[in-house]
Design an enzyme around this catalytic site. Structure first.
Site, PDB file in Angstrom:
ATOM      1  N   PHE A 135       0.868  -1.189   0.000  1.00 11.67           N
ATOM      2  CA  PHE A 135       0.000   0.000   0.000  1.00 11.67           C
ATOM      3  C   PHE A 135       0.893   1.224   0.000  1.00 11.67           C
ATOM      4  O   PHE A 135       1.606   1.493   0.964  1.00 11.67           O
ATOM      5  CB  PHE A 135      -0.963   0.044   1.188  1.00 11.67           C
ATOM      6  CG  PHE A 135      -1.925   1.191   1.037  1.00 11.67           C
ATOM      7  CD1 PHE A 135      -3.091   1.050   0.297  1.00 11.67           C
ATOM      8  CD2 PHE A 135      -1.638   2.449   1.564  1.00 11.67           C
ATOM      9  CE1 PHE A 135      -3.958   2.118   0.095  1.00 11.67           C
ATOM     10  CE2 PHE A 135      -2.502   3.526   1.364  1.00 11.67           C
ATOM     11  CZ  PHE A 135      -3.662   3.350   0.632  1.00 11.67           C
TER      12      PHE A 135
ATOM     13  N   LYS B  21       2.863  11.126   7.048  1.00 11.30           N
ATOM     14  CA  LYS B  21       2.086  10.925   8.277  1.00 11.30           C
ATOM     15  C   LYS B  21       2.657  11.657   9.500  1.00 11.30           C
ATOM     16  O   LYS B  21       2.408  12.842   9.656  1.00 11.30           O
ATOM     17  CB  LYS B  21       1.951   9.421   8.550  1.00 11.30           C
ATOM     18  CG  LYS B  21       1.104   8.715   7.461  1.00 11.30           C
ATOM     19  CD  LYS B  21       0.597   7.389   7.953  1.00 11.30           C
ATOM     20  CE  LYS B  21       0.035   6.539   6.825  1.00 11.30           C
ATOM     21  NZ  LYS B  21      -1.297   6.907   6.409  1.00 11.30           N
TER      22      LYS B  21
ATOM     23  N   ASP C 252       9.563   2.954   1.707  1.00  6.79           N
ATOM     24  CA  ASP C 252       8.378   3.744   2.061  1.00  6.79           C
ATOM     25  C   ASP C 252       8.150   3.578   3.560  1.00  6.79           C
ATOM     26  O   ASP C 252       7.598   2.584   4.013  1.00  6.79           O
ATOM     27  CB  ASP C 252       7.162   3.264   1.258  1.00  6.79           C
ATOM     28  CG  ASP C 252       5.894   4.044   1.613  1.00  6.79           C
ATOM     29  OD1 ASP C 252       5.911   4.772   2.626  1.00  6.79           O
ATOM     30  OD2 ASP C 252       4.885   3.901   0.892  1.00  6.79           O
TER      31      ASP C 252
HETATM   32  C1  LIG Z   1       3.149   2.903   3.558  1.00  6.68           C
HETATM   33  C2  LIG Z   1       2.227   3.979   3.055  1.00  6.68           C
HETATM   34  N1  LIG Z   1       2.569   4.682   1.948  1.00  6.68           N
HETATM   35  C3  LIG Z   1       1.774   5.654   1.473  1.00  6.68           C
HETATM   36  C4  LIG Z   1       0.580   5.972   2.079  1.00  6.68           C
HETATM   37  C5  LIG Z   1      -0.286   7.061   1.500  1.00  6.68           C
HETATM   38  O1  LIG Z   1      -0.295   8.163   2.329  1.00  6.68           O
HETATM   39  P1  LIG Z   1      -1.423   9.303   2.149  1.00  6.68           P
HETATM   40  O2  LIG Z   1      -2.717   8.689   2.597  1.00  6.68           O
HETATM   41  O3  LIG Z   1      -0.980  10.431   3.034  1.00  6.68           O
HETATM   42  O4  LIG Z   1      -1.448   9.662   0.706  1.00  6.68           O
HETATM   43  C6  LIG Z   1       0.198   5.257   3.216  1.00  6.68           C
HETATM   44  C7  LIG Z   1      -1.104   5.543   3.861  1.00  6.68           C
HETATM   45  O5  LIG Z   1      -1.637   4.785   4.630  1.00  6.68           O
HETATM   46  C8  LIG Z   1       1.025   4.235   3.707  1.00  6.68           C
HETATM   47  O6  LIG Z   1       0.692   3.521   4.776  1.00  6.68           O
END
Ligand SMILES: Cc1ncc(COP(=O)(O)O)c(C=O)c1O
Length: 414
Positions: A154, A268, A239
């Site tokens: 994700f 976040k 990530d």
């Molecule tokens: C590992 C990871 N990458 C990217 C995202 C996407 O972040 P955003 O919701 O701020 O676009 C998330 C969101 O849960 C995430 O957990």
């Protein structure tokens, strides 16, 4: 203009909640299925709804609220900056930007920063950076760059990012999809090694897969990915949007395997639960591929975002939050481990103050368990059928954590 005013003269303790939810349902897209609670205020690890009921927050905004709701240091940093200047756009310099970039690079042990706002934007930035680096530095023929990603990933919701999702819900009906991605099973080093070709510019991974249910890869996997990517001149992009900034007991989840990637993608908690702040952090050689006009964002690196993130970084440098995540995390996993012994819980995974708990399906779906916990004053979120995620703010007290665990035991009749 109409506003939804909760009814004040009724004996129904849920009347305001119901009317606000009905109005939301009427006038918003149904792209989420929230628990039926309407939060009005929050402090630390606790939230209060519009009718005065209190709930222990065991989700922490998917780790955006690592430092708790209304953290005084972060609120004060934001308030002070609100009085000075909030937005310049990158058309002009502002006086918080240099400190933000310098300190974030330092925190990551890297050299350069490219700020954005949301997580998905930062992942998009990482993809664009890797492709440009591939063409300009690695020498991949034009249009041929490929990025290796993991199944069940994700990384966000943009059209390019959902193009390499394996979740049909996230992907269906959003095509045509962006090409250039190779998907391999998460945790399978041999498959990853096999997928890397001369045209591969990057491997993009979550060091722990959050949305998939807090999946921790096998020991040695990240270190193996580091070796393969180094040997093949491929960028290792971690990530750490959900796993980073204290959640696992370290500043970065990669540290648990002594791994330093070529690029961190952060979001976040970088915005302290106050404002959206994300960034790509890497070397000058990698981020140096950009020239003015080639990428950007009006709000990226704005003064308010920088001021809050600077305070977040000061808090992380103390080590206090990583320490809390380690100690409370050991306690959390010890207690959840006891539940697996009772047969009510099939499996528990995670690291630090972060757990994915697979409930035995005979006790209900993750959604049903979440609703029962809500009725007992605990807020969590389900994922993938019978899994619930536990990720309270790192400021939670041990007593509150124990109380939350008592409620889980009660719901499971354990
Ligand atoms: C590992 C990871 N990458 C990217 C995202 C996407 O972040 P955003 O919701 O701020 O676009 C998330 C969101 O849960 C995430 O957990």
């Amino acid at each position: 203009m109409t506003s939804v005013t909760p009814p004040s003269t009724t004996n129904d303790p849920h009347a305001a909640t119901e009317s606000l939810i009905a109005a939301s349902d009427e006038h918003s897209a149904h792209n989420y299925h929230p628990l039926p609670v309407v939060v009005a205020t929050a402090e630390g690890a606790w939230m209060t709804d519009v009718e005065g009921r209190r709930y222990l927050d065991m989700l922490a905004g998917y780790s955006a609220l690592n430092f708790g709701h209304g953290n005084r240091r972060l609120i004060e940093a934001a308030r002070a900056q609100l009085e000075r200047v909030t937005l310049t756009s990158r058309a002009f310099h502002h006086d918080r930007f240099a400190d933000f970039c310098t300190q974030l690079a330092e925190l990551c042990g890297m050299e350069a920063v490219l700020p954005m706002n949301t997580g998905a934007e930062a992942v998009e930035t990482a993809v664009k950076t890797a492709r440009k680096w591939g063409y300009r530095v690695k020498g991949v023929p034009d249009g041929r760059a490929r990025i290796v990603v993991a199944s069940d990933n994700f990384h966000g919701r943009t059209t390019t990012i959902v193009s390499f999702s394996t979740d049909p819900e996230a992907r269906a009906d959003f095509g045509p999809y962006t090409p250039g991605f190779d998907i391999v099973p998460y945790g399978d080093l041999a498959a990853l090694q096999e997928a890397v070709t001369e045209d591969t510019v990057a491997v993009l991974l979550e060091p722990i897969q959050g949305e998939a249910g807090v999946l921790v890869p096998p020991a040695g996997y990240l270190a193996g990915v580091r070796d393969v990517t180094r040997e093949r001149n491929v960028l290792f992009i971690a990530d750490e949007i959900q796993s980073g900034l204290g959640r696992t007991g370290r500043t970065f989840a990669c540290e648990h395997e002594g791994v330093v990637p070529d690029m961190y993608v952060l979001g976040k908690a970088l915005g302290g639960g106050v404002v959206p702040v994300s960034a790509v952090v890497s070397s000058k050689a990698v981020l140096g591929v950009f020239r003015p006009g080639e990428h950007g964002s009006t709000f990226g690196g704005n003064p308010l975002a920088c001021a809050v993130a600077l305070e977040v970084m000061a808090m992380l440098r103390s080590g206090e939050f990583q320490q809390r995540a380690t100690e409370l995390g050991e306690h959390l996993h010890a207690e959840l481990g006891l539940l697996t012994g009772t047969g009510k819980v099939a499996e528990v995974r995670g690291r630090g103050l972060w757990a994915g708990v697979d409930i035995d399906p005979s006790y209900g779906t993750g959604r049903e368990i979440s609703e029962k916990l809500m009725a007992r004053g605990v807020l969590v979120k389900d994922t993938h059928g019978s899994t619930i995620r536990i990720a309270p703010p790192l400021v939670i007290s041990k007593e509150d954590l124990d109380w939350g665990l008592d409620q889980l035991r009660a719901v499971l009749g354990a």
